[in-house]
Write a protein that holds these residues in place. Structure first.
Motif, PDB file in Angstrom:
ATOM      1  N   ALA A  73       0.828  -1.208   0.000  1.00  0.00           N
ATOM      2  CA  ALA A  73       0.000   0.000   0.000  1.00  0.00           C
ATOM      3  C   ALA A  73       0.864   1.261   0.000  1.00  0.00           C
ATOM      4  CB  ALA A  73      -0.937   0.015   1.203  1.00  0.00           C
ATOM      5  N   LEU A  74       2.004   1.220   0.704  1.00  0.00           N
ATOM      6  CA  LEU A  74       2.901   2.375   0.726  1.00  0.00           C
ATOM      7  C   LEU A  74       3.586   2.565  -0.624  1.00  0.00           C
ATOM      8  CD1 LEU A  74       4.547   1.941   4.255  1.00  0.00           C
ATOM      9  CD2 LEU A  74       2.695   3.488   3.585  1.00  0.00           C
ATOM     10  N   VAL A  75       3.911   1.462  -1.276  1.00  0.00           N
ATOM     11  CA  VAL A  75       4.515   1.539  -2.606  1.00  0.00           C
ATOM     12  C   VAL A  75       3.516   2.120  -3.601  1.00  0.00           C
ATOM     13  CG1 VAL A  75       5.437   0.194  -4.531  1.00  0.00           C
ATOM     14  CG2 VAL A  75       6.127  -0.354  -2.187  1.00  0.00           C
ATOM     15  N   TYR A  76       2.250   1.679  -3.506  1.00  0.00           N
ATOM     16  CA  TYR A  76       1.217   2.224  -4.393  1.00  0.00           C
ATOM     17  C   TYR A  76       1.084   3.737  -4.190  1.00  0.00           C
ATOM     18  CZ  TYR A  76      -0.264  -2.712  -4.487  1.00  0.00           C
ATOM     19  OH  TYR A  76      -0.293  -4.073  -4.596  1.00  0.00           O
ATOM     20  N   ALA A  77       1.109   4.153  -2.926  1.00  0.00           N
ATOM     21  CA  ALA A  77       0.950   5.575  -2.616  1.00  0.00           C
ATOM     22  C   ALA A  77       2.108   6.396  -3.169  1.00  0.00           C
ATOM     23  CB  ALA A  77       0.831   5.770  -1.104  1.00  0.00           C
ATOM     24  N   LEU A  78       3.340   5.937  -2.947  1.00  0.00           N
ATOM     25  CA  LEU A  78       4.506   6.660  -3.446  1.00  0.00           C
ATOM     26  C   LEU A  78       4.519   6.691  -4.969  1.00  0.00           C
ATOM     27  CD1 LEU A  78       7.170   8.117  -3.015  1.00  0.00           C
ATOM     28  CD2 LEU A  78       8.300   5.892  -2.764  1.00  0.00           C
ATOM     29  N   SER A  79       4.152   5.589  -5.598  1.00  0.00           N
ATOM     30  CA  SER A  79       4.097   5.536  -7.059  1.00  0.00           C
ATOM     31  C   SER A  79       3.058   6.512  -7.591  1.00  0.00           C
ATOM     32  CB  SER A  79       3.761   4.116  -7.524  1.00  0.00           C
ATOM     33  OG  SER A  79       4.717   3.188  -7.056  1.00  0.00           O
ATOM     34  N   ALA A  80       1.923   6.627  -6.882  1.00  0.00           N
ATOM     35  CA  ALA A  80       0.865   7.551  -7.292  1.00  0.00           C
ATOM     36  C   ALA A  80       1.349   8.995  -7.214  1.00  0.00           C
ATOM     37  CB  ALA A  80      -0.363   7.358  -6.424  1.00  0.00           C
ATOM     38  N   VAL A  81       2.097   9.327  -6.159  1.00  0.00           N
ATOM     39  CA  VAL A  81       2.645  10.684  -6.017  1.00  0.00           C
ATOM     40  C   VAL A  81       3.572  10.989  -7.189  1.00  0.00           C
ATOM     41  CG1 VAL A  81       4.165  12.150  -4.660  1.00  0.00           C
ATOM     42  CG2 VAL A  81       2.455  10.746  -3.508  1.00  0.00           C
ATOM     43  N   LEU A  82       4.491  10.091  -7.470  1.00  0.00           N
ATOM     44  CA  LEU A  82       5.459  10.310  -8.545  1.00  0.00           C
ATOM     45  C   LEU A  82       4.759  10.398  -9.904  1.00  0.00           C
ATOM     46  CD1 LEU A  82       8.254   7.836  -7.356  1.00  0.00           C
ATOM     47  CD2 LEU A  82       8.277  10.337  -7.198  1.00  0.00           C
ATOM     48  N   GLY A  83       3.761   9.545 -10.114  1.00  0.00           N
ATOM     49  CA  GLY A  83       3.032   9.560 -11.377  1.00  0.00           C
ATOM     50  C   GLY A  83       2.283  10.853 -11.583  1.00  0.00           C
ATOM     51  N   ASP A  84       1.637  11.344 -10.523  1.00  0.00           N
ATOM     52  CA  ASP A  84       0.850  12.563 -10.677  1.00  0.00           C
ATOM     53  C   ASP A  84       1.731  13.784 -10.874  1.00  0.00           C
ATOM     54  OD1 ASP A  84      -1.350  14.712  -9.890  1.00  0.00           O
ATOM     55  OD2 ASP A  84      -2.314  12.780 -10.195  1.00  0.00           O
ATOM     56  N   VAL A  85       2.853  13.831 -10.183  1.00  0.00           N
ATOM     57  CA  VAL A  85       3.785  14.947 -10.381  1.00  0.00           C
ATOM     58  C   VAL A  85       4.306  14.933 -11.821  1.00  0.00           C
ATOM     59  CG1 VAL A  85       6.032  15.884  -9.728  1.00  0.00           C
ATOM     60  CG2 VAL A  85       4.446  15.129  -7.961  1.00  0.00           C
ATOM     61  N   THR A  86       4.535  13.737 -12.360  1.00  0.00           N
ATOM     62  CA  THR A  86       5.001  13.609 -13.738  1.00  0.00           C
ATOM     63  C   THR A  86       4.007  14.220 -14.724  1.00  0.00           C
ATOM     64  OG1 THR A  86       6.221  11.566 -13.216  1.00  0.00           O
ATOM     65  CG2 THR A  86       5.704  11.970 -15.537  1.00  0.00           C
ATOM     66  N   GLY A  87       2.707  13.988 -14.486  1.00  0.00           N
ATOM     67  CA  GLY A  87       1.695  14.486 -15.415  1.00  0.00           C
ATOM     68  C   GLY A  87       1.202  15.892 -15.146  1.00  0.00           C
ATOM     69  N   SER A  88       1.490  16.447 -13.974  1.00  0.00           N
ATOM     70  CA  SER A  88       0.883  17.719 -13.562  1.00  0.00           C
ATOM     71  C   SER A  88       1.298  18.907 -14.428  1.00  0.00           C
ATOM     72  CB  SER A  88       1.232  18.024 -12.101  1.00  0.00           C
ATOM     73  OG  SER A  88       2.628  18.227 -11.945  1.00  0.00           O
TER      74      SER A  88
END
Length: 263
Positions: A73-88
């Motif tokens: 769950a922590l890996v999913y959360a960190l991956s989501a942060v990195l993914g969203d910053v990439t697209g923002s």
């Protein structure tokens, strides 16, 4: 506020209603301008989705391999942060254009682009960027983490009912993905609505709300209390939950076809 633009047929009406409610504009359910902003929204959302979710999968697989002892769950959360910053960086300009049109400030996408450029130049398209990031990162973390957790629990229950091992490689059907996606979409939309209202007020340059997340939040709290952070929550959930459900149907189908054994 300025008068609404003439009726158009090119945007998400529920999102427009949500924006009007968050800005406390009169008659948020009026039909005039109900479809404003979808042109700019599509230009932003499609590449943003590719960047965000494509990079999310890359980050997730890399982190799961490098951090095998960390809770998934922590890996999913960190991956989501990195993914969203990439697209923002791609998304913000289209959101500024869309929301200023929804607020009745402009009638067409080209008019909005020219007007924003004339007022502030390139910086105008990143008005409220931090507010958008403050909303989108928690939203994406909540959405993807809750989806992954819901999906894993669902597959465990499904495996138990079928008398199979939980790691037997079961996959979600389109109906299963829709249910898990709707749950994740409803949850993430509801809990991030306060941040969405802040983003809306910052991107539309609403008078008196300042230019920072902190000043805007303080103004809402001082004037409206907790109720102010809930403005538009119902409309936001109504349009996000089905869209997230539809997205994850396609998401799972693509993953299944591109994964091991896929064509």
């Amino acid at each position: 506020p300025p008068p609404p633009p003439p009726p158009r047929t090119d945007a998400d009406p529920v999102d427009t209603i949500k924006t009007r409610m968050q800005m406390e504009l009169p008659s948020p359910f009026r039909t005039a301008g109900l479809y404003s902003g979808v042109g700019g929204s599509l230009i932003g959302q499609v590449p943003y989705g590719v960047l965000t979710f494509g990079s999310y999968e890359i980050y997730k697989q890399a982190l799961l391999e490098r951090l095998p002892n960390v809770r998934p769950a922590l890996v999913y959360a960190l991956s989501a942060v990195l993914g969203d910053v990439t697209g923002s960086g791609w998304l913000c300009p289209s959101e500024v254009v869309k929301q200023q049109m929804q607020a009745g400030m402009y009638g067409t996408t080209p008019e909005a682009v020219r007007g924003i450029w004339a007022k502030r130049g390139p910086r105008g398209f990143y008005q409220g960027y931090l507010g958008g990031l403050a909303r989108d990162v928690p939203f994406r973390v909540a959405q993807l983490t809750s989806y992954e957790v819901t999906k894993n629990l669902y597959l465990r229950v499904k495996a138990r009912r079928m008398g199979r091992d939980a790691d037997a490689g079961l996959e979600l059907s389109p109906g299963d993905a829709a249910v898990c996606g709707a749950i994740a979409g409803s949850f993430s939309a509801a809990i991030t609505n306060p941040l969405d209202r802040i983003k809306t007020l910052l991107m539309t340059g609403s008078a008196g709300y300042g230019t920072s997340v902190a000043s805007c939040a303080a103004k809402i709290w001082a004037d409206e209390g907790i109720r102010g952070f809930c403005q538009g929550a119902g409309a936001r959930t109504v349009y996000i939950a089905p869209s997230v459900a539809i997205f994850f149907i396609a998401y799972e189908q693509v993953q299944q076809r591109l994964g091991p054994g896929g064509e």
